[in-house]
Design a protein around this motif. Structure first.
Motif, PDB file in Angstrom:
ATOM      1  N   VAL A 430       0.689  -1.535  -0.188  1.00  0.00           N
ATOM      2  CA  VAL A 430      -0.072   0.177   0.222  1.00  0.00           C
ATOM      3  C   VAL A 430       0.384   1.344  -0.068  1.00  0.00           C
ATOM      4  CG1 VAL A 430      -1.670   1.371   1.646  1.00  0.00           C
ATOM      5  CG2 VAL A 430      -1.784  -0.968   0.876  1.00  0.00           C
ATOM      6  N   GLU A 432       3.905   2.141  -1.802  1.00  0.00           N
ATOM      7  CA  GLU A 432       3.544   2.544  -3.358  1.00  0.00           C
ATOM      8  C   GLU A 432       3.065   2.634  -3.561  1.00  0.00           C
ATOM      9  OE1 GLU A 432       7.016  -0.383  -4.531  1.00  0.00           O
ATOM     10  OE2 GLU A 432       7.232   0.548  -6.298  1.00  0.00           O
ATOM     11  N   THR A 433       2.176   1.753  -4.028  1.00  0.00           N
ATOM     12  CA  THR A 433       0.421   1.634  -4.603  1.00  0.00           C
ATOM     13  C   THR A 433       0.023   3.216  -4.550  1.00  0.00           C
ATOM     14  OG1 THR A 433      -0.296   0.083  -4.360  1.00  0.00           O
ATOM     15  CG2 THR A 433      -1.581   1.556  -5.019  1.00  0.00           C
ATOM     16  N   LEU A 434      -0.089   3.743  -3.144  1.00  0.00           N
ATOM     17  CA  LEU A 434       0.087   5.691  -2.329  1.00  0.00           C
ATOM     18  C   LEU A 434       0.569   6.412  -2.609  1.00  0.00           C
ATOM     19  CD1 LEU A 434      -3.023   6.097  -1.433  1.00  0.00           C
ATOM     20  CD2 LEU A 434      -2.177   6.095   1.135  1.00  0.00           C
ATOM     21  N   THR A 435       1.697   5.749  -2.428  1.00  0.00           N
ATOM     22  CA  THR A 435       3.125   6.966  -2.548  1.00  0.00           C
ATOM     23  C   THR A 435       3.883   7.387  -3.381  1.00  0.00           C
ATOM     24  OG1 THR A 435       4.389   5.986  -1.079  1.00  0.00           O
ATOM     25  CG2 THR A 435       2.445   7.390   0.241  1.00  0.00           C
ATOM     26  N   GLY A 436       3.768   6.110  -3.948  1.00  0.00           N
ATOM     27  CA  GLY A 436       4.666   5.942  -5.124  1.00  0.00           C
ATOM     28  C   GLY A 436       6.586   5.758  -4.363  1.00  0.00           C
ATOM     29  N   GLU A 476      -6.513   3.381   9.921  1.00  0.00           N
ATOM     30  CA  GLU A 476      -6.555   2.477   7.903  1.00  0.00           C
ATOM     31  C   GLU A 476      -5.405   2.145   7.751  1.00  0.00           C
ATOM     32  OE1 GLU A 476      -9.572   3.758   4.731  1.00  0.00           O
ATOM     33  OE2 GLU A 476     -10.311   5.494   6.459  1.00  0.00           O
ATOM     34  N   ALA A 478      -4.142   3.754   5.017  1.00  0.00           N
ATOM     35  CA  ALA A 478      -3.376   4.266   4.270  1.00  0.00           C
ATOM     36  C   ALA A 478      -3.165   5.650   5.296  1.00  0.00           C
ATOM     37  CB  ALA A 478      -4.696   6.191   3.845  1.00  0.00           C
ATOM     38  N   ASP A 479      -3.584   5.380   7.304  1.00  0.00           N
ATOM     39  CA  ASP A 479      -3.159   6.297   7.968  1.00  0.00           C
ATOM     40  C   ASP A 479      -1.485   5.778   8.266  1.00  0.00           C
ATOM     41  OD1 ASP A 479      -5.331   7.214   8.436  1.00  0.00           O
ATOM     42  OD2 ASP A 479      -5.990   6.127   9.820  1.00  0.00           O
ATOM     43  N   GLU A 482       0.762   7.128   6.112  1.00  0.00           N
ATOM     44  CA  GLU A 482       0.944   8.061   5.804  1.00  0.00           C
ATOM     45  C   GLU A 482       2.169   8.253   7.160  1.00  0.00           C
ATOM     46  OE1 GLU A 482      -0.876  12.716   6.679  1.00  0.00           O
ATOM     47  OE2 GLU A 482      -1.398  11.067   8.576  1.00  0.00           O
ATOM     48  N   ILE A 493       9.417   9.717  -1.141  1.00  0.00           N
ATOM     49  CA  ILE A 493       8.559   9.546  -2.356  1.00  0.00           C
ATOM     50  C   ILE A 493       9.363  10.266  -3.211  1.00  0.00           C
ATOM     51  CG2 ILE A 493       6.287  10.540  -2.903  1.00  0.00           C
ATOM     52  CD1 ILE A 493       5.331  10.530  -0.292  1.00  0.00           C
ATOM     53  N   PRO A 494       9.324   9.779  -4.300  1.00  0.00           N
ATOM     54  CA  PRO A 494       9.984  10.292  -6.112  1.00  0.00           C
ATOM     55  C   PRO A 494       8.905  11.037  -6.544  1.00  0.00           C
ATOM     56  CG  PRO A 494       9.575   7.764  -6.568  1.00  0.00           C
ATOM     57  CD  PRO A 494       9.050   8.162  -5.090  1.00  0.00           C
ATOM     58  N   SER A 495       9.750  12.214  -7.419  1.00  0.00           N
ATOM     59  CA  SER A 495       8.618  12.841  -7.839  1.00  0.00           C
ATOM     60  C   SER A 495       8.957  12.621  -9.184  1.00  0.00           C
ATOM     61  CB  SER A 495       9.801  14.445  -7.915  1.00  0.00           C
ATOM     62  OG  SER A 495       8.445  15.130  -8.399  1.00  0.00           O
ATOM     63  N   GLY A 496       7.620  12.886  -9.447  1.00  0.00           N
ATOM     64  CA  GLY A 496       6.655  11.638 -11.253  1.00  0.00           C
ATOM     65  C   GLY A 496       5.699  12.923 -11.793  1.00  0.00           C
ATOM     66  N   PRO A 498       2.522  12.501 -14.314  1.00  0.00           N
ATOM     67  CA  PRO A 498       0.873  11.443 -13.625  1.00  0.00           C
ATOM     68  C   PRO A 498       1.004  11.062 -15.356  1.00  0.00           C
ATOM     69  CG  PRO A 498      -0.137  14.195 -13.387  1.00  0.00           C
ATOM     70  CD  PRO A 498       1.676  13.632 -13.377  1.00  0.00           C
TER      71      PRO A 498
ATOM     72  N   MET B 224       1.559   9.206  -4.708  1.00  0.00           N
ATOM     73  CA  MET B 224       1.663  10.409  -3.962  1.00  0.00           C
ATOM     74  C   MET B 224       2.711  11.382  -4.681  1.00  0.00           C
ATOM     75  SD  MET B 224       1.545  11.774  -0.341  1.00  0.00           S
ATOM     76  CE  MET B 224       2.134  13.351   0.539  1.00  0.00           C
ATOM     77  N   HIS B 226       3.017  11.425  -8.365  1.00  0.00           N
ATOM     78  CA  HIS B 226       2.316  12.268  -8.692  1.00  0.00           C
ATOM     79  C   HIS B 226       2.078  14.100  -8.384  1.00  0.00           C
ATOM     80  CE1 HIS B 226       1.543   8.103 -11.009  1.00  0.00           C
ATOM     81  NE2 HIS B 226       3.116   9.031 -11.328  1.00  0.00           N
ATOM     82  N   GLU B 255      -4.741  12.343   3.448  1.00  0.00           N
ATOM     83  CA  GLU B 255      -3.346  10.936   4.314  1.00  0.00           C
ATOM     84  C   GLU B 255      -3.076  10.349   2.935  1.00  0.00           C
ATOM     85  OE1 GLU B 255      -4.186  11.280   7.534  1.00  0.00           O
ATOM     86  OE2 GLU B 255      -3.658   9.231   7.585  1.00  0.00           O
ATOM     87  N   PRO B 256      -1.400   9.897   2.849  1.00  0.00           N
ATOM     88  CA  PRO B 256      -1.018  11.177   3.792  1.00  0.00           C
ATOM     89  C   PRO B 256      -1.200  12.138   3.575  1.00  0.00           C
ATOM     90  CG  PRO B 256       0.667   9.439   2.952  1.00  0.00           C
ATOM     91  CD  PRO B 256      -1.121   9.625   1.802  1.00  0.00           C
TER      92      PRO B 256
END
Ligand code: ZN
Lengths: 820, 348
Positions: A430, A432-436, A476, A478-479, A482, A493-496, A498, B224, B226, B255-256
């Motif tokens: 999660v 990586e899925t959420l934040t990369g 959950e 996502a928390d 974070e 978190i890398p910058s990319g 979309p 995040m 992106h 969140e985050p």
């Protein structure tokens, strides 16, 4: 939240400089707003032992003390403080010491810089030499206390520099705690963050266990009952006897002060100290004032009012949570204690409370009462769900030492409603899925453990995570994700960019409309202004806007009477801006605004978007050899017409004489309603002379306001068909008609149009004349008619014939005659 | 007759010298070429000429006619040029006097900055949606994961209206309003007015503007990372070359959560009083849309995810314009407004 680094270092061994600690806390979401360097206001002061405090030979009020300052030597010091006594530990300013607070009061409020303070000299006082000075807290600038000298703890090491002993200098970080992080409203909470961020060990000493059996004396009896377990799941209490109320030790008072709290006495200070240290608000009751020794946690129900310890009578609502005894309320739970059970100087037996109250109930009550205490602040943000007994033990330990008190009986700890088990099944992917961010599973787990979560593997790439009881905000996956990225300051978190294919953007027609409208208004010489949506009731009565018979919207909690309603019109703002500029020597003001107006609808509020403009003073500035044009009805009307032409709806926009009751703020003879396709969409006119006088204007001021809803839906529509430029010439014929003065020019055009042959391309009024040669009450209107055929050149005879027929009809229709 | 013609030619050309005045030229034209001029007279007398000579005389007449005409033409051209020269000199203007200005207004700086932001964002694939200022509790708070009584509500002191309505405290209601009407994938920006109970002062105002942006797609497509990329690009385009950093933060609806800082525009990172010696200035708040927000608009957080951000227009405008008093935006002083361009759009 103030964080003295000396206090932080009791729990985590961190050597990093303050700036680095601040930066990394900030990066993790705990913004450090300020770093304050706290320097001692003295130098050359040591811990000393008063071996003997004898009488001064020549003065009754003075003592002559023999003082041992360890390696610094032995001194004879004259002291005037009433509390000096043999055997005490005190702060001795040596000869050569500098005390910024020594002559406070003589220099007003300013604190002198230490290097500017003259060094202390040996002095002869009433014939006796004094080699130094025993200091009060005020002289050391530790507090305003000046009734006696500072008494240091008995175990203070003699000869030690006082600044070192008091852990001065110190650095205090001011940390902004977001509402989700109640756990960080404590030194230990922040220490946990620092340890997690820097990968350090967190070391929290366990408080001594409370021992139930005190001396053989009779134990005070008390009981605890939780009658509202939904609002208070847990309540712990402990009694202490033989309390001796007095000042707290200097270290406690010092730290409370650094954290922005005022020291009161050794019991209250201890509760505050533990609250700041551990985040658990505590309360001390005078046990003797609790009727029957019974603590009942219940809703206020029938209780209507209560006097809090700040001596304010508070109105209660039935849902407010109270701490009561058998007869009366003792405290508004989690918000503030009561005057009736307050610890006083004569208190000897206390009952300490350490409870968990539901955040929602505390937030609701404290907000309603506008009563925000350090306790309610923490409860409302959520404290450690399981920390009550530990905090109680800790405060007992402090009070035992500072107030020479003893615990009496066991610690009572009632859990009326156990905390629900919280387990989050956490798929490690999660993050990586959420934040990369791609983090090693071990690192993810380490970070979760560092914030106090318990983790255990739950199959491939999965963890079962039990969040710590002080983190009610973690619910959950996502928390948890974070938490993991936050501790790395989001740097993992890398910058990319979309994927571009994910959406298809379309230009918003309303925005195009606004842009074009703005462009045209600017091109017409109007400045764009922006004014506040709030206005005074008088302004709404004055400028009632486009719609008729609507009620303004009253703000329920306005900033002031002047801003107590939402505007019905943009005119209050535009006229105020006009006045503002005229007061600053502007000669003209031509401006427009696109903004929202508000009206009451169905008991609620509705909004609509309007365009409003104001035009006052020279518009086209007169230059050498050229006449200027003043702003007024026609120049502003022209601007509206150009705008409508540009939108390709010019021919659908009409101006009709407005009845004064529709627009009472406009000049009754110079006001029009603006009509689009037979629907009234706004008004234009000159301000009513009364308004102009109120605004102290000395020239006409034109204003307009249009409801934009209709216009936006039309947008800037292109013509449906494009016509070729005419191939054959046009022939113009004029006619001057004399008719009744009050007949609008528009009606002449309309009359012409009634019989217009297809070849009448256009008809316009090009002059209106009254005066010499024209009968009183009548005017001459000059018309220009343009005739053109699509397929041939018209002959003069043909046009003459058509034109006379048109004129004849018009004359008859309007009771007019041709001008001679 | 030949001699006669030669004499006509000689006389005419002699009179038509380089400095001949217009009057003389006209006289010669009339005398030689006019309807009853010398050449016409000769042509009339042709029937007295011997037939054999007629073509010769005729040719000579034509030659002389052409020659004189050409000469007159040349002289007239010359005369016109001289005439023009004289009239030009007498029509001299004082070019330093002011021109006749067509009035042109000035765009309000807040509009300019807002449009510039929107232009950049639209260029990155976002579309603009306008949403309402008058809101209910659900769209301004509850759906954005602000539980009732939650202290997070205290961060935004709200103006309440009759009938349980309020003035929106942020443009984040746009997320809810748009997602109630439309389904992902979406990239939307919602500009507009927001209201909070602050007195108008150097630093705060009861009404101001924000731009809310959000991008949502199937789970895993918009991350995040992106968010970082899009906002970094935005900051660089809007502020020029600057360094950016992201910090952890808290907003109930993300969140985050994060905040974006750029190098302090005053000290370029060196540290100054304005940035409290940190070298950085906070620009906007952002984060991944909270699962509860998605649930509130009936999107399954296991299927969709996205990011959101919000920034204050006036605050950013102060930064970019290098001014330090918010009240300037509300006074509408023409001496202030007059310093901004007369075109509505941004810089592009
Ligand atoms: Zn700076």
């Amino acid at each position: 939240m103030k964080l003295p680094l000396s206090w932080l270092r009791e729990f985590v061994q961190i050597d990093a400089p303050a700036r680095e600690i601040a930066d990394r806390l900030s990066a993790a979401g705990l913004v450090v707003e300020n770093i304050e360097q706290v320097e001692p206001a003295f130098q050359g002061v040591v811990v000393a032992h008063v071996i003997e405090a004898g009488r001064h030979p020549n003065a009754d009020r003075l003592s002559l003390c023999q003082v041992d300052a360890g390696s610094k030597g032995h001194f004879s010091v004259v002291c005037g403080a009433p509390n000096v006594h043999s055997g005490m530990k005190a702060a001795l300013a040596l000869v050569g010491a500098r005390l910024a607070g020594a002559d406070k009061g003589q220099h007003g409020d300013g604190v002198p810089r230490l290097e500017n303070v003259p060094p202390l000299e040996a002095a002869v006082i009433r014939g006796v030499r004094s080699e130094g000075m025993l200091c009060s807290e005020r002289e050391l600038m530790l507090s305003t206390e000046h009734a006696g000298i500072l008494e240091l703890p008995a175990d203070a090491p003699v000869g030690t520099d006082l600044a070192d002993f008091l852990m001065l200098p110190d650095t205090v970080l001011d940390v902004e705690i977001t509402p989700n992080r109640g756990d960080c409203l404590s030194i230990i909470g922040l220490a946990r963050e620092v340890a997690a961020i820097f990968g350090l060990e967190l070391n929290i000493p366990r408080p001594r266990r409370v021992r139930g059996k005190a001396a053989s004396e009779a134990l005070p009896r008390f009981s605890v009952e939780i009658a509202a377990p939904d609002l208070c799941p847990r309540y712990a209490a402990l009694a202490m006897t033989r309390v001796k109320i007095g000042p707290s030790p200097i270290l406690i008072r010092r730290r409370l002060e650094l954290c922005g709290m005022r020291a009161l006495n050794n019991v209250v200070d201890a509760t505050n100290y533990v609250m700041i240290e551990m985040g658990q608000p505590l309360h001390a009751f005078d046990l003797e004032k609790i009727s029957g020794g019974a603590i009942i946690v219940r809703r206020a129900d029938g209780d209507r009012e209560f006097t809090t310890l700040d001596n304010v009578r508070r109105e209660l609502q039935s849902n407010d949570l109270l701490i009561t005894d058998q007869q009366k309320p003792l405290a508004i739970a989690g918000v503030m204690g009561g005057l009736n059970s307050e610890v006083s100087d004569s208190t000897t037996t206390i009952l300490l409370e350490s409870a968990y109250f539901e955040p929602d109930t505390i937030a609701r009550t404290s907000r309603r009462l506008q009563l925000h205490s350090e306790a309610s602040y923490r409860f409302a943000r959520g404290i450690d769900r399981a920390g009550q007994a530990t905090a109680l033990a800790r405060v007992a330990e402090l009070i035992a030492s500072s107030a020479k008190a003893r615990t009496a009986g066991e610690l009572v700890d009632i859990e009326a409603r156990p905390a629900p088990a919280r387990e989050i099944t956490f798929d490690l992917s999660v993050v990586e899925t959420l934040t990369g961010a791609s983090l090693a599973p071990a690192e993810t787990r380490r970070r979760l453990n560092a914030i106090g979560a318990r983790t255990r593997p739950a199959g491939r790439g999965m963890l079962t995570v039990v969040p710590p009881p002080w983190r009610g905000d973690l619910n959950e996956p996502a928390d948890l994700a974070e938490e993991v990225v936050r501790l790395g300051g989001l740097d993992d978190i890398p910058s990319g960019l979309p994927p571009r294919t994910s959406t298809r953007a379309v230009a918003n027609p309303a925005r195009v409309f606004f842009k074009n409208t703005r462009e045209i208004m600017l091109g017409a010489g109007l400045d764009e202004v922006r004014t506040l949506a709030f206005t005074a009731p008088a302004d709404n009565q004055r400028f009632s806007g486009i719609a008729q018979g609507v009620e303004p919207v009253k703000v329920e909690n306005p900033l002031s009477m002047e801003l107590s309603e939402l505007r019905l019109s943009l005119l209050p703002g535009l006229t105020a801006a006009l006045r503002f500029n005229l007061n600053r020597q502007a000669a003209a003001f031509h401006a427009f605004e696109i903004g929202k107006v508000f009206m009451t609808r169905d008991g609620g509020a509705a909004e609509s978007l309007v365009l409003s403009a104001i035009s006052y003073g020279p518009y086209l500035i007169a230059e050498i050899g050229h006449k200027g044009i003043d702003g007024g009805f026609f120049s502003l009307k022209g601007i509206l017409q150009s705008w409508a032409d540009a939108m390709n709806i010019g021919s659908r926009l009409a101006f009709r004489t407005a009845s004064p009751s529709e627009v009472p703020f406009l000049h009754p003879a110079r006001a029009a309603e603006v009509v689009l396709d037979d629907e009234r969409v706004g008004y234009i006119g000159e301000l009513h002379p009364g308004e102009a006088m109120r605004l102290e204007l000395n020239a006409p001021c034109a204003v307009t306001e249009l409801d934009l809803a209709k216009f936006i839906s039309y947008g800037f529509a292109p013509r449906e068909t494009i016509e070729l430029p005419p191939r054959f010439p046009a022939i113009r014929r004029d006619a001057a008609l004399v008719l009744e003065r009050d007949l609008p020019a528009d009606s002449v055009i309309k009359a012409v149009r009634e019989v217009a042959p297809p070849v009448l391309e256009s008809v316009e009024v090009f002059d209106v004349y009254e005066g010499q040669g024209i009968a009183p009450g009548r005017k001459s209107v000059a018309l220009a008619c343009r005739y053109r055929a699509k397929d041939r050149t018209l002959t003069d005879e043909e046009v003459n014939r058509l034109h006379s027929a048109v004129v004849e009809h018009t004359l008859k229709r309007l009771g007019a005659e041709l001008r001679q | 007759m030949k001699d006669q013609l030669e004499e006509i030619r000689r006389r005419a050309l002699a009179e038509l010298g380089d400095d001949a005045e217009a009057e003389v030229v006209e006289n010669v034209r009339v005398r030689v070429l006019g309807r009853s001029g010398e050449l016409t007279e000769i042509m009339r007398g042709m029937r007295d000429v011997a037939p054999a000579e007629r073509p010769i005389i005729g040719k000579l007449v034509n030659d002389i006619k052409r020659e004189v005409e050409a000469r007159i033409e040349a002289l007239q051209e010359h005369l016109r040029a001289r005439q023009l020269e004289r009239s030009l000199a007498s029509a001299r203007l004082d070019v330093t006097l002011p021109g006749v200005r067509i009035p042109r207004g000035h765009v309000h700086p807040v509009t300019r900055i807002m449009e510039e932001m929107l232009d950049i964002l639209c260029g990155m694939g976002f579309e603009v949606e306008y949403t309402q200022d008058v809101e209910d509790d659900f769209h301004n708070f509850a759906a954005l994961n602000f539980p009732p009584n939650h202290p997070a509500r205290d961060m935004q002191d709200t103006f309440f209206l009759p009938g349980g309505m309020l003035l929106r405290t942020h443009t984040s209601n746009g997320q809810i309003r748009v997602l109630e009407r439309r389904r992902p994938p979406l990239a939307v920006v919602c500009p507009g007015g927001c209201y909070r109970r602050d007195d108008l002062s150097v630093r705060a105002a009861p009404a101001f503007n924000q731009i809310e942006g959000f991008m949502i797609d199937r789970r895993g497509r918009i991350t995040m990372s992106h968010l970082k990329g899009v906002l970094t690009e935005f900051a660089k385009e809007f502020f020029g070359e600057t360094r950016v950093r992201f910090r952890g933060s808290f907003f109930p609806f993300t969140e985050p959560s994060a905040e974006l800082d750029i190098y302090c525009l005053l000290c370029s990172g060196a540290g100054c009083a304005v940035c409290k010696y940190s070298g950085w200035t906070e620009v906007l708040g952002c984060g991944m849309i909270h699962p509860n927000v998605l649930r509130a608009v009936k999107l399954d957080p296991n299927e969709y995810q996205g990011f959101a951000f919000g920034m204050g227009v006036e605050r950013t405008a102060l930064m970019k314009l290098g001014i330090d008093d918010l009240r300037l935006f509300y006074e509408n002083d023409v001496r202030f407004l007059g310093q901004f361009p007369s075109v509505a759009g941004g810089s592009r």
